[in-house]
Design an enzyme around this catalytic site. Sequence first.
Site, PDB file in Angstrom:
ATOM      1  N   ALA A  33     -10.954 -12.582  -0.438  1.00  0.00           N
ATOM      2  CA  ALA A  33     -10.683 -11.141  -0.382  1.00  0.00           C
ATOM      3  C   ALA A  33     -10.774 -10.554  -1.783  1.00  0.00           C
ATOM      4  O   ALA A  33     -11.217 -11.224  -2.716  1.00  0.00           O
ATOM      5  CB  ALA A  33      -9.299 -10.904   0.217  1.00  0.00           C
ATOM      6  N   ASN A  34     -10.397  -9.301  -1.940  1.00  0.00           N
ATOM      7  CA  ASN A  34     -10.325  -8.669  -3.259  1.00  0.00           C
ATOM      8  C   ASN A  34      -9.119  -7.736  -3.298  1.00  0.00           C
ATOM      9  O   ASN A  34      -8.427  -7.573  -2.298  1.00  0.00           O
ATOM     10  CB  ASN A  34     -11.648  -7.937  -3.579  1.00  0.00           C
ATOM     11  CG  ASN A  34     -11.919  -6.823  -2.599  1.00  0.00           C
ATOM     12  OD1 ASN A  34     -11.193  -5.840  -2.545  1.00  0.00           O
ATOM     13  ND2 ASN A  34     -12.968  -6.984  -1.790  1.00  0.00           N
ATOM     14  N   ARG A  35      -8.873  -7.135  -4.450  1.00  0.00           N
ATOM     15  CA  ARG A  35      -7.629  -6.394  -4.667  1.00  0.00           C
ATOM     16  C   ARG A  35      -7.652  -4.944  -4.203  1.00  0.00           C
ATOM     17  O   ARG A  35      -6.738  -4.197  -4.508  1.00  0.00           O
ATOM     18  CB  ARG A  35      -7.251  -6.430  -6.157  1.00  0.00           C
ATOM     19  CG  ARG A  35      -6.896  -7.805  -6.657  1.00  0.00           C
ATOM     20  CD  ARG A  35      -6.310  -7.740  -8.061  1.00  0.00           C
ATOM     21  NE  ARG A  35      -6.202  -9.067  -8.648  1.00  0.00           N
ATOM     22  CZ  ARG A  35      -5.225  -9.932  -8.369  1.00  0.00           C
ATOM     23  NH1 ARG A  35      -4.265  -9.591  -7.524  1.00  0.00           N
ATOM     24  NH2 ARG A  35      -5.213 -11.124  -8.935  1.00  0.00           N
ATOM     25  N   SER A  36      -8.671  -4.513  -3.500  1.00  0.00           N
ATOM     26  CA  SER A  36      -8.686  -3.130  -3.012  1.00  0.00           C
ATOM     27  C   SER A  36      -7.522  -2.895  -2.053  1.00  0.00           C
ATOM     28  O   SER A  36      -7.331  -3.643  -1.097  1.00  0.00           O
ATOM     29  CB  SER A  36     -10.002  -2.841  -2.291  1.00  0.00           C
ATOM     30  OG  SER A  36      -9.902  -1.621  -1.582  1.00  0.00           O
ATOM     31  N   ALA A  99     -14.453  -1.791  -0.850  1.00  0.00           N
ATOM     32  CA  ALA A  99     -14.767  -2.862  -1.799  1.00  0.00           C
ATOM     33  C   ALA A  99     -15.299  -4.030  -0.967  1.00  0.00           C
ATOM     34  O   ALA A  99     -14.536  -4.880  -0.495  1.00  0.00           O
ATOM     35  CB  ALA A  99     -13.520  -3.267  -2.573  1.00  0.00           C
TER      36      ALA A  99
END
Length: 223
Positions: A33-36, A99
């Site tokens: 995943a990512n931090r969005s 994102a």
Amino acid sequence: VEAHFGPRPLAGKRVLLTSGPTHEPIDPVRYIANRSSGAQGSALGRALADLGAEVVFVTGPADVAPPGGVEVIAVETAQEMKDAVEAALPVDAAVFAAAVADWRVASASGRKLKKVAGKMPILEFAENPDILAHVAQMEAGRPGLVVGFAAETDDVIENATAKRERKGCDWIVANDVSPETGIMGGSENAVVLISDAGTETWARMSKDDVAAQLAQRIADALA
Ligand code: CTP
Ligand code: CA
């Protein structure tokens, strides 16, 4: 249900908006995943709906709730997001605040990977489709306005300007997401709007205010 009493310049306009991160599975219990947080996307969805737009809100698994008054389509992966975006067309404007993971695990396991002492898995990746570039470069049925975002940590304007040209979108909303800015996961944003007309640096303000201003600009462009 909220009541809106302001002008509704986007009444009758259909706007597609992607938001949030995507999750790319490794196996049934693990993902990349990512931090969005989805905060800027949700704020923008709300602002567009406030101006009267019919908003199709395609969202990955975000931390913040989706806005009210929009059609919410929840997805997990980049490929699911692309399918949802294609199903939502045609639209008057498409805004890509998500994102999207650039890569997915090439062959995600259908079964949980088991820990074996001293033996680490090696993940191979495959490239995800670029949803924004795909829509911006459509030969038929391209939305009249295509807006991308560019989250950068270095050479923000240079990178974002190149990104706009490479992808073929009309506008890029660029921001500096270096950890010291506190923008990723925070309530404020400081953006640069890049278009044919050049580069506009906006003051740092709340994500709600960025959303309101951007929604108004979209209304102006579609008028
Ligand atoms: N985007 C997209 N589909 C992807 C990757 C990105 O639709 N697979 C969109 C994002 O929603 C955003 C814009 O493209 O509006 C720019 O995303 P970004 O990650 O900044 O651009 P990349 O081309 O992936 O470049 P990089 O991550 O290397 O900076
Ligand atoms: Ca990317």
